[in-house]
Design a protein around this motif. Structure first.
Motif, mmCIF file in Angstrom:
data_model
loop_
_atom_site.group_PDB
_atom_site.id
_atom_site.type_symbol
_atom_site.label_atom_id
_atom_site.label_comp_id
_atom_site.label_asym_id
_atom_site.label_seq_id
_atom_site.Cartn_x
_atom_site.Cartn_y
_atom_site.Cartn_z
ATOM 1 N N ARG A 161 0.816 -1.213 0.000
ATOM 2 C CA ARG A 161 0.000 0.000 0.000
ATOM 3 C C ARG A 161 0.853 1.267 0.000
ATOM 4 N N SER A 162 2.158 1.126 0.318
ATOM 5 C CA SER A 162 3.016 2.306 0.321
ATOM 6 C C SER A 162 3.281 2.825 -1.078
ATOM 7 N N PHE A 163 3.144 1.965 -2.101
ATOM 8 C CA PHE A 163 3.380 2.442 -3.471
ATOM 9 C C PHE A 163 2.324 1.967 -4.472
ATOM 10 N N VAL A 164 1.269 1.233 -4.009
ATOM 11 C CA VAL A 164 0.193 0.770 -4.901
ATOM 12 C C VAL A 164 -1.148 1.185 -4.284
ATOM 13 N N PRO A 165 -2.010 1.825 -5.020
ATOM 14 C CA PRO A 165 -3.341 2.172 -4.492
ATOM 15 C C PRO A 165 -4.123 0.907 -4.122
ATOM 16 N N LEU A 166 -4.929 1.039 -3.069
ATOM 17 C CA LEU A 166 -5.692 -0.127 -2.618
ATOM 18 C C LEU A 166 -6.700 -0.577 -3.684
ATOM 19 N N GLU A 167 -7.235 0.360 -4.466
ATOM 20 C CA GLU A 167 -8.169 -0.024 -5.524
ATOM 21 C C GLU A 167 -7.486 -0.906 -6.559
ATOM 22 N N SER A 168 -6.262 -0.562 -6.945
ATOM 23 C CA SER A 168 -5.523 -1.366 -7.919
ATOM 24 C C SER A 168 -5.202 -2.733 -7.343
ATOM 25 N N LEU A 169 -4.820 -2.775 -6.058
ATOM 26 C CA LEU A 169 -4.500 -4.054 -5.427
ATOM 27 C C LEU A 169 -5.742 -4.945 -5.368
ATOM 28 N N ALA A 170 -6.890 -4.377 -5.011
ATOM 29 C CA ALA A 170 -8.137 -5.169 -4.947
ATOM 30 C C ALA A 170 -8.516 -5.700 -6.326
ATOM 31 N N ALA A 171 -8.334 -4.865 -7.351
ATOM 32 C CA ALA A 171 -8.666 -5.314 -8.710
ATOM 33 C C ALA A 171 -7.770 -6.477 -9.136
#
Length: 764
Positions: free
Chosen positions: A58-68
């Protein structure tokens, strides 16, 4: 399961739609469907933690992108699972046909398995019983072997004790107990019970034969010590303890007698064998002590008796130089033979240290009893002579060491450390410190005292003040052979730097007091010399400071580095830098001394400049016009000329003289300009005030002011007089070699008082 068995031919479900084709690049290679930061293999690690995984990304990736990405990965896994089920669906359905009567088959297999388990348990119990028997047998066998070893050890110990006692009985109490018959029989070849004295060659004497037998007994005793160390606390050994002690005492007595007899007769073979015997029983200290008491002690007591004879008048009884010379001769004559024997290569006698534990020990004891005052630092001169003589004696003893390791071992001996501890060099340095530093401090406590110059001799490289001469003398004493202790050269270096710092402080505090003009009542004791000293004395101060700085960076530094030639390059470089820094601190005083001299000369010139105020009274409210320069002008530069014409100026360098001349004239001219400009400004203000008063009075009476407009004002008269004065002053500057136009203050003064038609060019 019943449903699956009842209807084994249920039609398969419709197949799922196939996966969409994988995207490929230009060359047909598959394109990664996930970004590079998404690693699917991370989920398979045993220590995978969802919280840590999300917190890390989460320090360098948005949570929305990670969830997708996670949803896409879950869909891919689901599709893969469906593919696997579709691929093996027929096998999965047919599995139910093979599971008929499973319980009956399991019951049929359970009986033979139970029977086999029982057989295995019975066999295992039998094996454990055999293993226990084997372990018990091995333990009994080990105990028997240990008991046998102890028995053999006890038997060997008994045999060795008996053998040692038998060999000791064959020894006479002293070598002199051998009769002439024994000597003749031995020379022909006598036979002992143990065969030790068999076939003695005709050239072998009884003493050597006895030493050989003693060496053998010593080796057996060494073997006996080994046995005893491995059989402690056994009753058999405890019962034999008295026999062992008796044998040990007999061996020590016989070995000591043989060794002393060999020393007295200089029998090298007997001494060699005795030393090997001492080394075998690990009793080197006994041999060293015997040599000290029988040989060394007798020799040393003749040189340094315990009760010294009365001292001859004028000769100190505590000097050790002559005693050391005699001791060296005795060592060469009476001890060298033993030192050579103990230093033979591959002899195993390197464990002896007769140099330290025999010779040096006896010398130390003799000095402590016969000449205890030799160690006293209360008489520094004698102490230093004795200390250096002792170091030379230690170097002489180290010359007998066959190797570098032997020298190291000699220096690590306790007696060597004790000998060096007797020389309290720290107290010696303290006394020298008080002597040297106290002498300089006394010299700096009074007024400066020039040295006496005999006749017409003048040497510009000679120190002219007794204080400076005392400093140089003290610095040389720190590194003289009669004062310096090389092991404490760091302390003498610090003392040298402290002396220089003390001298620098003496000068700097005096200059500060002279500048402050606080007088002797308010100045420090060290500064009184500068408050009352004439300016000519400062020439000697400046001269001496320059000579001292040059000496420190020249011959003095070379002498110190030559004394420290044996030190490492790093140490010598640090010493060099410290002395050069001290010399630099002295050179930094030169501008301050020059500043004070200039200030003194300027103050004397300002006394004549104060007559400049009389010009106002001379030309105020008169019709008198200036026609020549004022008398005070000729006295402005008189103090400077007197100073430059003095005899002591020859002790200043040409550069320093030029700096003083330039600095003094610039300072005097600057003060001249300040006083002249103030005088002109005051005259202008006074004239302006008078003019306003006069015009007001004329307006009141109605008189005309035309008549006064043609008169020369007082300010103009004053400026005319000052102009004549600075022209004469410029000529006086030219007479001493200074071009007035090069002085900024003179140009400002010229612009202040010169007529308008002459301000462009400075001409006089």
């Amino acid at each position: 399961m019943a449903d699956l068995v009842a209807s084994p031919l249920r039609p398969p479900p419709p197949p799922l739609p196939p996966h969409p084709p994988t995207a490929t690049d230009l060359f047909g290679d598959p394109i990664e469907s996930h970004p590079p930061w998404f690693k699917a293999e991370a989920f398979l690690r045993p220590d995978f933690s969802p919280e840590s995984y999300v917190a890390e990304l989460r320090s360098f990736v948005p949570l929305e992108s990670l969830a997708a990405e996670l949803r896409a990965h879950a869909d891919a896994l689901q599709a893969e699972l469906v593919d696997l089920i579709n691929r093996d669906y027929a096998d999965f359905v047919s599995l139910s046909t093979r599971l008929v009567d499973v319980d009956a088959a399991a019951a049929r297999m359970r009986a033979p398995l139970a029977e086999f388990r029982g057989k295995v348990a019975a066999f295992r119990a039998a094996v454990d019983a055999v293993l226990a028997d084997l372990r018990g047998g091995l333990r009994r066998r080990a105990e028997a072997a240990a008991a046998r070893e102890v028995l053999e050890l006890l038997l060997d110990t008994f045999h060795v004790v008996s053998k040692v006692e038998k060999l000791i009985k064959e020894l006479p109490s002293t070598p002199s107990d051998f009769s002439t018959a024994d000597l003749n029989s031995a020379s022909k070849g006598s036979v002992s019970n143990d065969g030790v004295l068999q076939n003695v060659e005709s050239g072998t004497n009884i003493r050597e034969t006895q030493s050989i037998l003693l060496e053998r007994i010593a080796s057996e005793m060494n073997r006996l010590k080994f046995y005893i160390s491995h059989s402690q606390n056994l009753p058999f050994i405890e019962n034999m303890e008295k026999r062992i002690q008796s044998a040990t005492l007999s061996l020590d007595s016989s070995l000591g007698s043989c060794f002393v007899d060999g020393l007295e007769h200089r029998d090298a073979n007997a001494i060699y064998n005795c030393l090997r015997a001492y080394a075998a029983i690990d009793n080197t200290s006994a041999a060293e002590e015997l040599f000290r008491t029988t040989i060394v002690s007798t020799l040393i007591q003749k040189i340094i008796p315990v009760s010294p004879t009365p001292v001859v008048t004028g000769v100190s009884s505590d000097l050790l130089e002559e005693d050391y010379q005699k001791i060296k001769q005795c060592v060469e004559k009476d001890c060298k033979f033993l030192l050579e024997i103990s230093s033979l290569a591959n002899s195993g006698l390197h464990v002896f240290d007769f140099l330290a534990n025999s010779i040096l020990k006896e010398v130390l004891l003799a000095i402590q009893k016969g000449k205890p005052g030799a160690f006293s630092p209360g008489r520094p001169t004698e102490f230093l002579k004795n200390y250096k003589s002792s170091l030379a004696f230690l170097d002489f003893l180290e010359g007998y060491c066959p190797s570098k390791s032997a020298v190291t071992r000699f220096r690590s001996e306790a007696i060597y450390t004790d000998f060096m501890r007797q020389w309290n060099v720290g107290v010696y340095f303290s006394l020298r410190f008080q002597e040297i530093a106290g002498g300089l401090d006394s010299a700096l406590s009074g007024n400066i005292v020039p040295v006496e110059i005999h006749g017409n001799e003048e040497n510009t490289q000679t120190l002219m003040l007794k204080q400076s001469g005392k400093l140089m003398e003290s610095l040389r004493l720190c590194w003289s052979d009669d004062i310096l202790v090389f092991s404490h050269c760091d302390k003498f270096l610090r003392l040298s730097l402290q002396l220089i710092s003390r001298y620098s402080t003496w000068i700097s505090s005096g200059l500060a007091a002279r500048k402050a003009r606080g007088g002797s009542a308010n100045s420090a004791p060290d500064a009184e010399w500068a408050v009352s000293a004439p300016v000519e004395d400062l020439i000697f101060v400046m001269h001496d400071v320059r000579i001292l700085a040059s000496e420190l960076s020249g011959d003095y530094l070379g002498h110190v580095l030559q004394l420290l030639d044996s030190c490492s390059a790093e140490v010598r470089d640090l010493v060099k830098q410290s002395i050069l820094q001290a010399g630099k601190s002295l050179e930094e005083l030169l501008p301050s001394i020059m500043e004070v001299m200039i200030e003194v000369i300027v103050e004397k010139s300002v006394e004549d400049l104060r007559q400049l105020k009389g010009i106002t009274a001379t030309y105020r409210m008169t019709n008198k016009l200036p026609v020549r320069h004022s008398p005070y002008v000729s006295g402005i530069l008189r103090p400077l000329k007197v100073f430059l014409d003095g005899e002591r100026v020859s002790y200043l360098t040409k550069e320093a003289t030029n700096d003083l001349l330039r600095g003094a004239t610039e300072r005097i001219t600057s003060r001249y300009y300040e006083m002249a400009s103030d005088l002109v400004n005051v005259a202008k203000k006074t004239e302006s005030s008078l003019l306003r008063l006069r015009q007001g009075a004329q307006r009141r009476v109605g008189a005309s002011s035309d008549a006064s407009d043609n008169n020369i004002s007082d300010t103009e008269k004053i400026c005319m007089q000052l102009f004549l004065d600075i022209q004469e002053y410029g000529r006086n500057l030219a007479a001493i070699g200074i071009r007035a136009a090069d002085i900024p203050a003179y140009r400002s003064l010229w612009q202040c008082v010169a007529p308008e038609d002459k301000q462009a060019n400075i001409v006089f």
